[in-house]
Motif scaffolding. Structure first.
Motif, short mmCIF file in Angstrom:
data_model
loop_
_atom_site.label_atom_id
_atom_site.label_comp_id
_atom_site.label_asym_id
_atom_site.label_seq_id
_atom_site.Cartn_x
_atom_site.Cartn_y
_atom_site.Cartn_z
N SER A 159 -0.52 64.20 71.72
CA SER A 159 -0.50 65.48 71.02
C SER A 159 0.58 65.50 69.95
O SER A 159 1.65 64.92 70.13
CB SER A 159 -0.21 66.59 72.05
N ASN A 160 0.32 66.19 68.86
CA ASN A 160 1.33 66.35 67.82
C ASN A 160 2.57 67.08 68.34
O ASN A 160 3.66 66.92 67.81
CB ASN A 160 0.76 67.13 66.62
N SER A 161 2.39 67.88 69.40
CA SER A 161 3.52 68.65 69.96
C SER A 161 4.25 67.89 71.06
O SER A 161 5.24 68.39 71.58
CB SER A 161 3.02 69.99 70.50
N TYR A 169 -1.79 75.14 68.20
CA TYR A 169 -1.98 74.99 69.64
C TYR A 169 -2.82 73.78 70.01
O TYR A 169 -2.99 73.48 71.20
CB TYR A 169 -2.60 76.27 70.21
N SER A 170 -3.38 73.12 69.03
CA SER A 170 -4.15 71.90 69.23
C SER A 170 -3.96 71.03 68.00
O SER A 170 -3.41 71.47 67.00
CB SER A 170 -5.64 72.24 69.42
N ASP A 171 -4.42 69.79 68.08
CA ASP A 171 -4.29 68.89 66.93
C ASP A 171 -5.38 69.13 65.90
O ASP A 171 -5.23 68.78 64.74
CB ASP A 171 -4.31 67.44 67.39
N TYR A 172 -6.51 69.70 66.30
CA TYR A 172 -7.59 70.09 65.39
C TYR A 172 -8.39 71.21 66.05
O TYR A 172 -8.36 71.37 67.28
CB TYR A 172 -8.50 68.91 65.02
N GLY A 173 -9.10 71.97 65.25
CA GLY A 173 -9.89 73.08 65.78
C GLY A 173 -11.14 72.61 66.49
O GLY A 173 -11.88 71.79 65.97
N SER A 223 -9.67 69.11 74.02
CA SER A 223 -10.15 67.78 73.62
C SER A 223 -9.24 67.10 72.60
O SER A 223 -9.11 65.88 72.59
CB SER A 223 -11.56 67.88 73.05
N SER A 224 -8.60 67.87 71.73
CA SER A 224 -7.78 67.26 70.68
C SER A 224 -6.51 66.62 71.23
O SER A 224 -5.83 65.90 70.50
CB SER A 224 -7.40 68.32 69.63
N LEU A 225 -6.21 66.85 72.49
CA LEU A 225 -4.98 66.34 73.08
C LEU A 225 -5.19 65.10 73.95
O LEU A 225 -4.27 64.62 74.58
CB LEU A 225 -4.31 67.46 73.91
#
Length: 115
Positions: A39-41, A81-85, A103-105
């Motif tokens: 994840s970006n976070s 809140y996610s890496d992509y919508g 899913s983006s994580l």
């Protein structure tokens, strides 16, 4: 017939001794994967359902191995809140239990069916 019963009991006792001496695997020694949290976070929550309002079983840092079990479409989640919508969520097996994450994580996604 009596002799066979005694041999059977002895064999069963030997098997039980082997089982009793076997090491018990902890959650940390289980090999989750081949997917992992990315994840970006820096990590992801494992939630009780596929929605941001659902409770979290725990937080997994980037690189934590997970096993993808199935997918479901539910709440749309967008950055930050996610890496992509997307509205796609995965049910995953993790060191903190089985739950859902966006899913983006999940990196190195494997093919799984719908929940």
């Amino acid at each position: 017939m009596r002799r066979i019963r005694k041999i059977g009991l002895a064999a069963a006792a030997g098997v039980m001794a082997l089982i009793a001496s076997a090491p018990i695997a902890s959650a940390n020694s289980v090999n989750y994967g081949p997917s992992w949290i990315g994840s970006n976070s820096g990590g992801a929550n494992v939630r009780s359902c596929a929605h941001m309002n659902c409770g979290s079983y725990g937080y997994l840092g980037n690189g934590t191995g997970v096993t993808m079990l199935c997918w479901t479409d539910n709440q749309w989640v967008y950055p930050p809140y996610s890496d992509y919508g997307s509205n796609r969520w995965f049910k995953i097996a993790t060191p903190v239990g089985v739950g859902f994450t966006h899913s983006s994580l999940v990196e190195n996604q494997t093919s799984v069916g719908v929940c």
